[in-house]
Design an enzyme around this catalytic site. Structure first.
Site, short mmCIF file in Angstrom:
data_model
loop_
_atom_site.label_atom_id
_atom_site.label_comp_id
_atom_site.label_asym_id
_atom_site.label_seq_id
_atom_site.Cartn_x
_atom_site.Cartn_y
_atom_site.Cartn_z
N GLU A 119 0.60 -1.20 -0.18
CA GLU A 119 0.03 0.09 0.06
C GLU A 119 0.83 1.31 0.04
O GLU A 119 2.01 1.22 0.24
CB GLU A 119 -0.90 -0.09 1.27
CG GLU A 119 -1.73 -1.40 1.34
CD GLU A 119 -3.00 -1.18 2.36
OE1 GLU A 119 -3.00 -0.17 3.25
OE2 GLU A 119 -3.59 -1.99 2.64
N ARG B 285 -0.72 8.78 2.20
CA ARG B 285 -1.97 9.45 1.97
C ARG B 285 -2.15 10.97 2.04
O ARG B 285 -2.99 11.88 1.40
CB ARG B 285 -2.86 8.92 3.21
CG ARG B 285 -3.08 7.58 2.85
CD ARG B 285 -3.81 6.83 3.75
NE ARG B 285 -4.37 5.55 3.85
CZ ARG B 285 -4.93 4.76 4.70
NH1 ARG B 285 -5.11 5.05 5.94
NH2 ARG B 285 -4.96 3.58 4.37
N HIS C 15 -10.81 10.06 7.45
CA HIS C 15 -10.48 8.64 7.58
C HIS C 15 -9.96 8.29 8.84
O HIS C 15 -10.56 7.30 9.44
CB HIS C 15 -9.59 8.24 6.64
CG HIS C 15 -9.16 6.70 6.32
ND1 HIS C 15 -10.46 5.89 6.09
CD2 HIS C 15 -8.17 6.05 6.49
CE1 HIS C 15 -9.65 4.70 6.07
NE2 HIS C 15 -8.47 4.79 6.28
#
Length: 517
Positions: free
Chosen positions: A116, A288, A349
């Site tokens: 990721e 992110r 998030h």
């Protein structure tokens, strides 16, 4: 009144892991789990990605995982905490396997490791794209096998009980003695007196309205700890997931996992331009904060409501096998990943800050512990590395358990006053709560979002003060409901985010203030 040895508030991976371990170790002691929805409803349930653990020592190493975590945290991680959590990972994963959790394997029988954003190697252990759901299933199964654990679903913890509530000379200063709890089905508020209390209440996503979190993520544990005078830290570091499925409706958004970009998907703007290489050499696999800020920049330049995730060049059969839940959810919305781009937008998030704890999970209040997303351990720093959150919850739940096996708790041997709601009335105007909630969420999205500035933050404080006063008046005058208590908690959390944003004088990780050079 309920009297227990251990009170756990929250039923996600953090709370359940501690409950299982402590109940197994002390079969004659009682554990009570309070959870405001059904027992399986938690942030854990919606975690798609997986658990980041170093398993393939030939290609990966603890050193690499530590380095990736430190880079993502942008200089604000506590390095000793990072080393501890990363090195404990394989042991904690082994326990999940013993409890019956299943993870995907390849034809050779080895774990099918994912990669990721921010990771330099394949190290994410997963169960399709519903890893959290699988872990929750296994933990609850183990919980129900232990007779000394009692779960109270649809019960809402209103406030922690501290020495401020207790008029007794034996009450120690800055100490927690349990919590006042609302039975949501009967409206009755009762006392849970406990020798030790663990806050494992999850995140704060609903403060922003548009979020990947479930509707229960209202920051309850952080707000309760704040009102009890516990130290709260790093609240400015709200992580926005770059790729929530775009929806015109407010509320919980469906998450398009980070792993989809790890699988090879591209981010494109409306014109079809793949824009991430313009912002970072890692392109779609940047951390992110970088991806979210890049999308925010694209949307501000174009005026569009969303960008797109392009999976059309990928092996469709492999995609469907790897991400069946995402594929089916897209199909429900008439998006076929084989031919269509997926409209996505950043959404609230994960919170990297929270209740400050030490390595043993202890807060600054005696007998009060915190674990999981509501805690601030120092692992994430300014920005969480993908799939480190489930790992952190497992490691800290274990540390809190180990502390309790070596440190005897002292039973609470004095009276605690019952909840007093004399003179309050049942609120007739539920619309007042909903109006203030929508105003709060719009305020946070517009003024305290991905990119902030001092003018908007100062305006946000003034507008929040008005909401705060209205909510406190309602709280004092009304018989309590879950929606009113959640709103009160979200107001407290919003205040902490805004205030600590104003106090930060440099941009790091997930925090970006355009007034700071």
């Amino acid at each position: 009144m309920i009297v227990t040895n251990y009170l756990v508030i929250g039923s996600g991976i953090a709370g359940l892991t501690f409950a299982v371990k402590i109940a197994e170790h002390f079969p004659n002691k009682k554990v009570v789990i309070v959870t405001k929805a059904s027992e399986e409803e938690s942030n854990t349930k919606y975690a798609q990605g997986g658990v980041a653990v170093v398993l393939n020592k030939e290609e990966d190493s603890f050193k690499k995982h530590i380095k990736d975590t430190l880079i993502a945290g942008d200089g604000l991680c506590k390095e000793d905490v990072v080393k501890m959590v990363v090195k404990e990972g394989p042991k904690r994963l082994e326990e999940l396997l013993l409890w019956g959790a299943n993870f995907d394997t390849n034809p050779n029988g080895d774990f099918n490791l994912g990669k990721e954003g921010g990771h330099s190697e394949y190290r994410v252990v997963h169960h399709k794209d519903i890893t959290g759901f699988e872990i929750e299933r296994a933990l609850l199964r183990r919980v129900h096998q232990l007779s000394n654990i009692e779960i109270l679903p649809y019960h809402f913890a209103i406030d922690l009980i501290t020495n401020h509530h207790v008029k007794d000379d034996n009450a120690a200063p800055e100490t927690c003695y349990g919590a006042y709890v609302l039975n949501q089905k009967t409206g009755h508020i009762f006392t849970v007196k406990s020798d030790s209390t663990l806050l494992a209440t999850g995140g704060i996503g609903c403060v922003y309205g548009h979020t990947t979190n479930p509707i229960i993520a209202t920051g309850d544990g952080i707000a309760m700890a704040y009102r009890a005078k516990a130290r709260i830290k790093d609240m400015e570091f709200v992580q926005f997931h770059p790729t929530a499925l775009y929806d015109t409706q407010e509320g919980s958004s469906f998450l398009i996992s980070e792993a989809v970009r790890g699988f090879g998907a591209y981010l494109r703007n409306k014109k079809g331009h793949r824009f991430m290489p313009d912002y970072d050499t890692r392109a779609e696999l940047a951390s992110r904060d970088i991806v979210s800020q890049s999308i925010d920049s694209e949307l501000k330049k174009s005026g569009d409501a969303h960008v797109y995730l392009d999976c059309t060049h990928l092996d469709a059969d492999a995609f469907i096998k790897h991400f069946p839940n995402i594929y089916n959810e897209c199909l429900k919305r008439h998006i076929d990943i084989k031919t269509d781009w997926i409209p996505v937008v950043p959404a609230s998030h994960y919170l990297c800050g929270g209740i400050k704890v030490n390595k043993k999970g202890k807060t600054t209040i005696n007998n009060l512990f915190a674990c999981g997303e509501c805690s601030r351990t120092g692992l994430h720093g300014a920005n969480r590395l993908a799939s480190n959150s489930l790992l952190e919850a497992l490691v800290y739940a274990h540390n809190i358990y180990k502390y309790h096996t070596k440190q005897n708790t002292t039973p609470v041997d004095f009276e605690i006053p019952s909840w007093n709601d004399e003179g309050t009335i049942i609120p007739e105007e539920h619309v007042l709560i909903q109006h203030n909630l929508k105003e709060l969420q719009a305020l946070m999205r517009d003024y305290v979002g991905i990119v902030r500035n001092n003018t908007r933050l100062k305006r946000a404080i003034k507008r929040l003060d008005v909401i705060y006063n209205e909510v406190e008046d309602l709280y004092r005058e009304s018989k309590l409901t879950t929606s009113l208590c959640e709103l009160r908690n979200m107001v407290n959390v919003a205040h902490l985010i805004i205030q600590q944003s104003l106090e930060r004088k440099e941009n790091r990780g997930g925090y970006f203030n355009s007034d700071i050079i």
